[in-house]
Motif scaffolding. Structure first.
Motif, PDB file in Angstrom:
ATOM      1  N   LEU A   1     -29.008  11.500 -10.970  1.00  0.00           N
ATOM      2  CA  LEU A   1     -28.759  10.123 -11.428  1.00  0.00           C
ATOM      3  C   LEU A   1     -29.382   9.085 -10.499  1.00  0.00           C
TER       4      LEU A   1
ATOM      5  N   GLN B   1     -23.745  10.690  -3.960  1.00  0.00           N
ATOM      6  CA  GLN B   1     -24.126  12.095  -3.958  1.00  0.00           C
ATOM      7  C   GLN B   1     -23.823  12.776  -2.628  1.00  0.00           C
TER       8      GLN B   1
ATOM      9  N   ASN C   1     -20.545   8.264 -12.174  1.00  0.00           N
ATOM     10  CA  ASN C   1     -20.287   9.558 -12.801  1.00  0.00           C
ATOM     11  C   ASN C   1     -18.989   9.532 -13.607  1.00  0.00           C
TER      12      ASN C   1
ATOM     13  N   GLN D   1     -16.019  11.523 -12.245  1.00  0.00           N
ATOM     14  CA  GLN D   1     -15.374  10.883 -11.101  1.00  0.00           C
ATOM     15  C   GLN D   1     -14.484   9.732 -11.550  1.00  0.00           C
TER      16      GLN D   1
END
Length: 600
Positions: free
Chosen positions: A259, A293, A318, A321
């Protein structure tokens, strides 16, 4: 609620009553006249009518539309004075507006306009309010706001406050450019000043400080205006919001991994808005940037943000998440997540979690409402197979059916090169050809034949990416559906003008982010700075801009449920679950380019 009557019965009764109502003049009487059965209109019958009317009015105010419809039918069978006929028409119009039947309500209002000589001042006022509601139900927001402004002086203080807020909501449904155009046509008037204030708030290019400065100047220039005495839509909070904005924020985005480009576009949009405010001399927060990340445990990221003095977290992106965050009881720091968790996965969400993203479901709802306002009633639907298409369809279906629309058929199509089989089946062209073959076989002779599509639908809702839409739209025309209006989500447009390829999409209506449809100075700056322009990530740059501008405005959106922030991704509003919803700008492909639609 609609009482104890099923919707089908209520609609049938509605049609019966309106048919009778349209012939009301044939049974009208005046005080002392003879009624339909030859009986005199006595004082007791007038009292009885008055009691029944009060009862109907109470039921309508309580949303008991089924019971009110039955009582109205009883009232219509009675002998009515001209003034009581006015009341009958008022109550009937109120019933059908409340039942989401504006066409029938319009017939009653048309009759009412011919009988206003018999109306009391109170009835005249109610008629004007109903007329404004009718305009709103038809999407004629300028006419509604003008009607409400005209009658505002006759209202009591409580009604006037509610009416002023509704004027504001009506004007907020209009584009900035149209507000300015109409303001020029109504100079030096109270309504013209309403339009100018609305245009300030609809300006998606203004920062919080610029918005505050513009409203302050307007207020100083119009001290006697009702909106200057009590600012609408949460504008009174602007000074407090500017004074108490966060001074340190953590930006938690994926800056590596799959991403990376998504996170980078949002970051660059955020920082573009940051530097714009800095260059103009406005207060800006300290920004701490974290690569999500690199944090296997998001609690570690929160701990680092707290250690660095951050007051808010913006992110993560995300979906999983965000879903995990919404299942917690509370969060270490108030958080503006840049995606949405599934509602079904969490009964309650933390009070300090806000969710904002580019949800396609919002676009589907907006398309349903636009098509309904445009007078369309029965849809064909084409959406791609898979979870994403199903979510969009579910949002569209729910809102379309709530409005009273019908769905002739829906197709979940696969990604393929040839969409003709799917579209022929959707339009029932295959059935037309089969009927011809059957007739030819029975008659045993050749007959003239032209295939036909189904005639029981009046528009198409299409969800498709540009390369798919460029095939689907011509294929609809090839299958005799070139006359059907096609509405689509923003996915139909790549974000970059391409007249050569998009000429096949001419006529398709869609709603998209103002960032793409209203070229701003900030947009041009970002486009120039990026080595290859924004490309297909343009909407994410806009999302970054709005994340920067939205954060200090969340309190306004939360305290005033009907307030909105007009940003680069659309008109943003907050629901009771602290999820941001968007309304975007509508446009249409003409000569292969998006062109703004004219508004009523």
């Amino acid at each position: 609620m609609r009482g104890n009557l099923p919707d089908r019965w209520l609609r049938g009764l509605s049609l019966l009553v309106v048919s009778a109502g349209l012939g009301l003049s044939g049974c009208s009487t005046t005080p002392g006249q003879t009624g339909l059965e030859g009986s005199s209109l006595t004082e007791s019958s007038r009292q009885s009518n008055s009691v029944l009317m009060q009862q109907i009015r109470g039921e309508l105010d309580d949303g008991e539309f089924g019971n009110a419809a039955l009582q109205l039918q009883l009232l219509h069978e009675r002998v009515l004075t001209p003034q009581e006929q006015v009341e009958f028409l008022l109550l009937s119009a109120q019933l059908h507006l409340g039942s989401n039947e504006p066409e029938i309500a319009g017939e009653y209002l048309s009759q009412l306009s011919q009988r206003m000589d018999y109306a009391t001042p109170e009835q005249e006022l109610r008629a004007s309010l109903l007329k404004a509601r009718w305009y709103e139900s038809n999407g004629e927001y300028l006419a509604a706001a003008r009607e409400r402004d005209f009658l505002s002086g006759a209202l009591n203080p409580e009604q006037r406050e509610q009416n002023h807020e509704q004027i504001w909501q009506d004007l907020m449904a209009m584009p900035e450019v149209e507000l300015l155009e109409w303001a020029e046509k109504t100079p030096a008037t109270q309504f013209g000043d309403w339009l100018r204030l609305a245009a300030i708030s609809r300006n998606s290019r203004l920062t919080l400080d610029e918005h505050l400065a513009a409203v302050t100047t307007w207020r100083e220039q119009n001290p006697a205006h009702p909106a200057a005495k009590q600012l609408p839509g949460g504008l009174a909070l602007l000074a407090d919001l500017a004074a108490n904005r966060p001074h340190s924020v953590a930006l938690l985005l994926p800056l590596s991994g799959p991403l990376e480009k998504t996170g980078g576009a949002i970051r660059d949009g955020f920082m573009a808005a940051y530097y714009e405010s800095l260059d103009k001399g406005y207060a800006i927060p300290q920004v701490h940037l974290y690569d999500s990340q690199k944090y296997g445990d998001i609690d570690v990221a929160y701990a680092q943000a707290q250690l660095d003095g951050a007051q808010w977290v913006i992110g993560p992106i995300n979906k999983m998440q965000v879903q995990a965050l919404q299942q917690r009881e509370t969060l270490p720091l108030p958080t503006l997540a840049l995606n949405y968790g599934d509602r079904a996965e969490a009964e309650t969400t933390p009070a300090n979690l806000y969710q904002y993203g580019l949800a396609a479901e919002d676009e589907a709802v907006q398309i349903a409402e636009k098509a309904w306002t445009d007078g369309l009633r029965r849809a064909l639907v084409m959406v791609p197979k898979g979870n994403w298409g199903e979510r969009i369809y579910a949002a569209f279906e729910q809102r379309w059916l709530e409005l009273g629309g019908e769905i002739g058929e829906q197709r979940f199509y696969p990604n393929r090169q040839d969409y003709n089989p799917e579209i022929k089946a959707l339009l029932n062209v295959d059935d037309s050809q089969k009927r011809y073959q059957t007739m030819r076989r029975l008659l045993r002779q050749s007959t003239e034949f032209e295939p036909r599509r189904r005639q029981d639908v009046d528009w198409v809702f299409m969800v498709a990416l540009p390369q798919q839409a460029r095939q689907i739209k011509p294929t609809l025309a090839f299958n005799f559906a070139g006359d059907l209006p096609v509405y689509a989500t923003s996915h139909v447009y790549s974000g970059e003008p391409n007249p050569t390829k998009d000429r096949d999409l001419n006529g398709v209506q869609f709603c998209d982010v103002p960032w793409l449809l209203e070229s701003s100075e900030l947009y041009r700056t970002v486009e120039k700075v990026m080595p290859n322009g924004q490309g297909g990530y343009a909407r994410l740059y806009a999302m970054g801009v709005d994340a920067f501008r939205l954060l200090p405005r969340l309190k306004q959106l939360e305290v005033f449920p009907h307030s909105q922030m007009f940003g680069s991704t659309g008109a943003l509003a907050l629901d009771h679950e602290r999820r941001i919803h968007r309304r975007t700008e509508c446009t249409q492909f003409r000569s292969g380019r998006p062109q703004r639609l004219a508004r009523r």
